[in-house]
Design a protein around this motif. Sequence first.
Motif, short mmCIF file in Angstrom:
data_model
loop_
_atom_site.label_atom_id
_atom_site.label_comp_id
_atom_site.label_asym_id
_atom_site.label_seq_id
_atom_site.Cartn_x
_atom_site.Cartn_y
_atom_site.Cartn_z
N PHE A 190 0.80 -1.22 0.00
CA PHE A 190 0.00 0.00 0.00
C PHE A 190 0.84 1.27 0.00
O PHE A 190 0.29 2.37 0.10
CB PHE A 190 -0.92 0.01 1.22
CG PHE A 190 -1.96 -1.07 1.20
CD1 PHE A 190 -3.09 -0.95 0.41
CD2 PHE A 190 -1.79 -2.22 1.96
CE1 PHE A 190 -4.05 -1.95 0.40
CE2 PHE A 190 -2.73 -3.23 1.94
CZ PHE A 190 -3.87 -3.10 1.15
N GLU A 215 -0.65 4.99 -0.42
CA GLU A 215 -0.54 5.94 0.68
C GLU A 215 0.09 7.24 0.22
O GLU A 215 -0.31 8.33 0.64
CB GLU A 215 0.29 5.32 1.81
CG GLU A 215 -0.42 4.20 2.55
CD GLU A 215 0.48 3.49 3.55
OE1 GLU A 215 1.68 3.85 3.59
OE2 GLU A 215 0.01 2.60 4.26
N SER A 216 1.12 7.14 -0.64
CA SER A 216 1.79 8.33 -1.15
C SER A 216 0.84 9.19 -1.97
O SER A 216 0.81 10.42 -1.84
CB SER A 216 3.01 7.93 -1.98
OG SER A 216 3.64 9.06 -2.53
N ALA A 220 -1.66 10.83 0.33
CA ALA A 220 -1.02 11.91 1.09
C ALA A 220 -0.89 13.17 0.23
O ALA A 220 -1.11 14.29 0.70
CB ALA A 220 0.34 11.47 1.59
N TYR A 242 7.00 12.47 1.39
CA TYR A 242 6.17 11.33 0.98
C TYR A 242 6.93 10.01 1.02
O TYR A 242 6.40 8.98 0.63
CB TYR A 242 5.61 11.57 -0.42
CG TYR A 242 4.78 12.83 -0.51
CD1 TYR A 242 3.62 12.97 0.26
CD2 TYR A 242 5.16 13.89 -1.32
CE1 TYR A 242 2.87 14.13 0.20
CE2 TYR A 242 4.42 15.05 -1.39
CZ TYR A 242 3.27 15.17 -0.63
OH TYR A 242 2.53 16.33 -0.68
N SER A 264 8.97 6.94 3.15
CA SER A 264 8.66 6.25 4.40
C SER A 264 9.45 6.87 5.54
O SER A 264 10.68 6.98 5.48
CB SER A 264 9.02 4.76 4.28
OG SER A 264 8.87 4.12 5.53
N VAL A 322 -1.75 11.20 11.47
CA VAL A 322 -1.52 9.94 10.74
C VAL A 322 -0.53 9.06 11.48
O VAL A 322 -0.73 7.85 11.63
CB VAL A 322 -1.04 10.23 9.31
CG1 VAL A 322 -0.49 8.96 8.65
CG2 VAL A 322 -2.16 10.79 8.47
N ASN A 360 0.58 -3.61 10.27
CA ASN A 360 1.41 -2.68 9.52
C ASN A 360 2.87 -2.73 9.99
O ASN A 360 3.52 -1.72 10.23
CB ASN A 360 0.87 -1.26 9.63
CG ASN A 360 1.56 -0.28 8.70
OD1 ASN A 360 2.14 0.71 9.14
ND2 ASN A 360 1.55 -0.56 7.41
#
Length: 469
Positions: free
Chosen positions: A11, A15-16, A19, A69, A71, A131, A144
Motif C-alpha cells: 500500500f 498511501e503516497s 497523502a 512522501y 517512508s 496519521v 502494519n
Amino acid sequence: MKFRQTAGRDFAEMESVLARLLDVMLVALGAALASLTVVTGTAHSILEGAFAAFDMALAILLLPLFGIYESWRGRSKWRLVFNVVFGWIAVQLCGLAIMFLLHRTASVSRLWCVSWTVMTATGLVASRLLVHTVLGRIRRAGRNLRMVAVVGAGAHRDSVIGNIVGSPDAGFRAVATLNTRQGSEPDFPGLPSFACLREFADCVRREQIEEVWLALSMSEEDTVLRVMDEFNGDLVNLRFIPDVRSLAMFDRNVVDLIGAPAINLMASPMTPYALVQKAIFDRLFAATALLALAPVMLSIAVAVKVTSKGPVLFTQQRKGADGRVFRIYKFRSMRAHKQQPGVLRQATRGDPRITRVGAFLRRTSLDELPQFINVLRGEMSVVGPRPHAIEHDDQYRSVVDGYIHRYRIKPGITGWAQVNGFRGETDRIEKMQGRVEHDLYYLRNWSFWLDMRIVFVTVLKGLGHRNAY
C-alpha cells in the motif's frame, strides 16, 4: 514458525498518492478558511483563488522534493515536521514569485496571505502527526509491521533488537537472528537463531522477511560481504548498523563527504542547523539578560570598586570552541595580587585573597554575569562546558579521559556538570573526571530542550551552592 508479511509495501504507493491529494486539499482549505477570516473584496477573491490554484499545482511539484512522501518509519517525526513546514514555505515563495511576475502581488491581501500560510502549515503538520499517531496505535496492535532479521552477536546485536522492541510505534518486529559467534554467548531470548547463513537466508525467503539488519563491528567486513552476496538476487532491504561505540566519541551518523559516505568518529557533535539554533538563542538570551540585569550589574560594579582597590572586571584567557583562545570577563572577587607566570592557584575555602563582596558574588555566581558579553560576542554560549584556565587545560588533558573534547563546542556560563553539583575547586583528579563525564554526556545528548532544562535549573538553584567559594 510462520511470520506475517507486512502490507506496508503493497500500500506504499497508494498511501503516497493519498497523502499528496490530502496536502493539495489542505492548501485549498487553508486558503478558504483565510478568506472567511479576512474580509476582502470580490476582485481580491478572484486573485486569491488564482494564487491558491498556483500553490496547489506547486505543492504537487515541490513538496516531494523535501522527502515528506517517503517512508518515515523509524525516523524522527520532528524532522518530518521541519521538512513539511519548510516545503510549504518554499511553495508559498514560488507562488508569490509567480504573482509578482504577473504584477498582481499588490492586489493580494497581506493579512489573508499570512493567515493562509499559517493555517495551511498548521493543517499539514497536524495531519502528519495525526496519521503517525494512528499508525503508532495500529503498529502497537501488531499490524502494519515490517519484519526484521538481525545478523550479529553480543551486546551490539542485543542493543539493536532492544531498540526494535522498545519502539513499537516505528513498525518493526525482530523475528530471527543469525549468530555470527555461535556458542560464545547466549542467543537473544525468544527469537529463533541460526548459525548457518544458508539456513538463515532460506528462512528469510520462506517467511518473506523484508529487512535484514547487519549489527556488526567495523572489522567484520567478510561477514558483510557474505551476507550481501547471499541476498544479491533477492528483494530484501539490507541495512548495515556498524558497532562503532568503542571508536566514535559523539556523532555516529553517516555523512556525505565530497561524494563518499563517511562515519563521524570524532567530530563536532552539533549539526550546522543545531549550531545556528543555539547561536540565535544565545544572542537573544544574552541581549535580554544584559538589558534586564543592567541595574544589578551597575550596583555590583560600584560595590566592587568602592570596597577594594583594582579594576571592576577580572579578565583571563580561556579556550573556546576548537581551542580558540578568548578573554573571559568576570566581576573581580579577589584583592589585586601578583601571580607567577604559568602557575594558577585555585580559590579555596576561606581564601584570604577573596574580598567580602567577592565572597558573596562567588557564592551566588553573580561574578559570572559579565560573561553575557562573551556570549553576545560569540565567544561563549549560555549553556555548555565551563571554560577552565589554560593552565588547567595543559594539566588535565593528558590525565582525564575525553577532557579535550569539551572544546568541540563553545563553553557556557552554565552547564550540565554545574547543575549536577560539579562546581568550585577541583583539588582531586576524580572531581575533574566527574565534571568532564557530565560535559561529555551533554555533548552526546544535546537538544534545545536540554538547554532549556539546564537554564531553568540554574535559575532555581544557581543563587547558591556549597562548592562555590
